[in-house]
Design a protein around this motif. Structure first.
Motif, mmCIF file in Angstrom:
data_model
loop_
_atom_site.group_PDB
_atom_site.id
_atom_site.type_symbol
_atom_site.label_atom_id
_atom_site.label_comp_id
_atom_site.label_asym_id
_atom_site.label_seq_id
_atom_site.Cartn_x
_atom_site.Cartn_y
_atom_site.Cartn_z
ATOM 1 N N MET A 135 0.917 -1.214 0.098
ATOM 2 C CA MET A 135 0.030 0.084 -0.022
ATOM 3 C C MET A 135 0.694 1.064 -0.009
ATOM 4 O O MET A 135 1.832 1.443 0.607
ATOM 5 C CB MET A 135 -0.742 0.064 1.037
ATOM 6 C CG MET A 135 -1.572 1.217 1.227
ATOM 7 S SD MET A 135 -2.504 1.520 2.766
ATOM 8 C CE MET A 135 -3.743 0.233 3.044
ATOM 9 N N GLN A 159 1.948 4.875 1.023
ATOM 10 C CA GLN A 159 1.870 5.546 2.456
ATOM 11 C C GLN A 159 2.671 7.021 2.182
ATOM 12 O O GLN A 159 3.479 7.026 1.307
ATOM 13 C CB GLN A 159 2.698 4.800 3.300
ATOM 14 C CG GLN A 159 2.709 5.157 4.625
ATOM 15 C CD GLN A 159 3.381 4.193 5.463
ATOM 16 O OE1 GLN A 159 2.612 3.261 6.133
ATOM 17 N NE2 GLN A 159 4.465 4.440 5.821
ATOM 18 N N LEU A 188 6.003 3.073 -1.014
ATOM 19 C CA LEU A 188 5.195 1.923 -0.589
ATOM 20 C C LEU A 188 5.738 1.744 0.953
ATOM 21 O O LEU A 188 6.696 2.153 1.336
ATOM 22 C CB LEU A 188 5.906 0.541 -1.345
ATOM 23 C CG LEU A 188 5.318 0.610 -2.872
ATOM 24 C CD1 LEU A 188 6.061 -0.535 -3.695
ATOM 25 C CD2 LEU A 188 3.851 0.542 -2.836
ATOM 26 N N GLU A 189 4.730 1.249 1.645
ATOM 27 C CA GLU A 189 4.908 0.930 3.061
ATOM 28 C C GLU A 189 6.317 0.216 3.303
ATOM 29 O O GLU A 189 6.658 -0.507 2.549
ATOM 30 C CB GLU A 189 3.838 -0.105 3.512
ATOM 31 C CG GLU A 189 3.550 0.136 4.871
ATOM 32 C CD GLU A 189 2.068 -0.675 5.166
ATOM 33 O OE1 GLU A 189 1.932 -0.994 6.620
ATOM 34 O OE2 GLU A 189 1.175 -0.924 4.162
ATOM 35 N N SER A 191 -2.397 7.257 5.120
ATOM 36 C CA SER A 191 -2.677 6.188 3.690
ATOM 37 C C SER A 191 -4.091 6.908 3.243
ATOM 38 O O SER A 191 -4.953 7.351 4.077
ATOM 39 C CB SER A 191 -2.543 4.829 3.977
ATOM 40 O OG SER A 191 -3.744 4.570 5.103
ATOM 41 N N GLU A 198 -7.696 5.705 0.903
ATOM 42 C CA GLU A 198 -8.288 4.874 -0.245
ATOM 43 C C GLU A 198 -9.497 5.570 -0.810
ATOM 44 O O GLU A 198 -10.190 6.004 -0.298
ATOM 45 C CB GLU A 198 -8.870 3.496 0.597
ATOM 46 C CG GLU A 198 -9.612 2.686 -0.290
ATOM 47 C CD GLU A 198 -10.303 1.550 0.494
ATOM 48 O OE1 GLU A 198 -11.232 1.202 0.062
ATOM 49 O OE2 GLU A 198 -9.692 1.197 1.291
ATOM 50 N N ARG A 223 -12.691 2.170 -4.687
ATOM 51 C CA ARG A 223 -13.288 0.998 -4.041
ATOM 52 C C ARG A 223 -14.485 0.647 -4.667
ATOM 53 O O ARG A 223 -14.969 -0.498 -4.775
ATOM 54 C CB ARG A 223 -13.370 1.445 -2.554
ATOM 55 C CG ARG A 223 -13.826 0.457 -1.888
ATOM 56 C CD ARG A 223 -13.997 0.726 -0.259
ATOM 57 N NE ARG A 223 -14.946 1.807 -0.167
ATOM 58 C CZ ARG A 223 -14.755 3.073 0.733
ATOM 59 N NH1 ARG A 223 -13.729 2.806 1.736
ATOM 60 N NH2 ARG A 223 -15.476 3.813 0.885
#
Length: 97
Positions: A1, A3, A57-58, A88, A90, A95
């Motif tokens: 994910m 970040q 990325l995380e 983060s 979404e 979605r």
């Protein structure tokens, strides 16, 4: 994910000197690791306080900082004063698709 990290920290060199080193010396390493610098700036109230906003990325940024902390300090960042916050998002548009 993906970040986003927002981090403020003190400088022990003038901002112009730090940002020159940040943009010229540090940028290739950031780019090679997929770390995108969104913003870097200096406080209007305190010329010895800087902020950096990056996306990666995380876990990528944390590892990069650990590997390069001595370079950051040599370039003028007082890493003991770093105050990071992690974000983060979404997209509800993504979605719902």
């Amino acid at each position: 994910m993906l970040q986003t990290t927002v981090c403020t920290f003190d400088l022990n060199v003038p901002y112009d000197e730090w940002v020159r080193k940040f943009d010229n010396d540090d940028a290739p390493a950031w780019s090679a690791k997929g770390i995108k610098v969104i913003f870097r700036g200096v406080s209007k109230d305190n010329p010895e306080k800087a902020i950096v906003v990056v996306q990666a990325l995380e876990d990528v940024l944390g590892k990069h900082i650990q590997e390069n902390i001595e370079i950051f300090e040599k370039n003028g960042a007082v890493m003991s004063t770093a105050e990071p916050s992690l974000w983060s998002w979404e997209s509800t548009l993504l979605r719902d698709k």
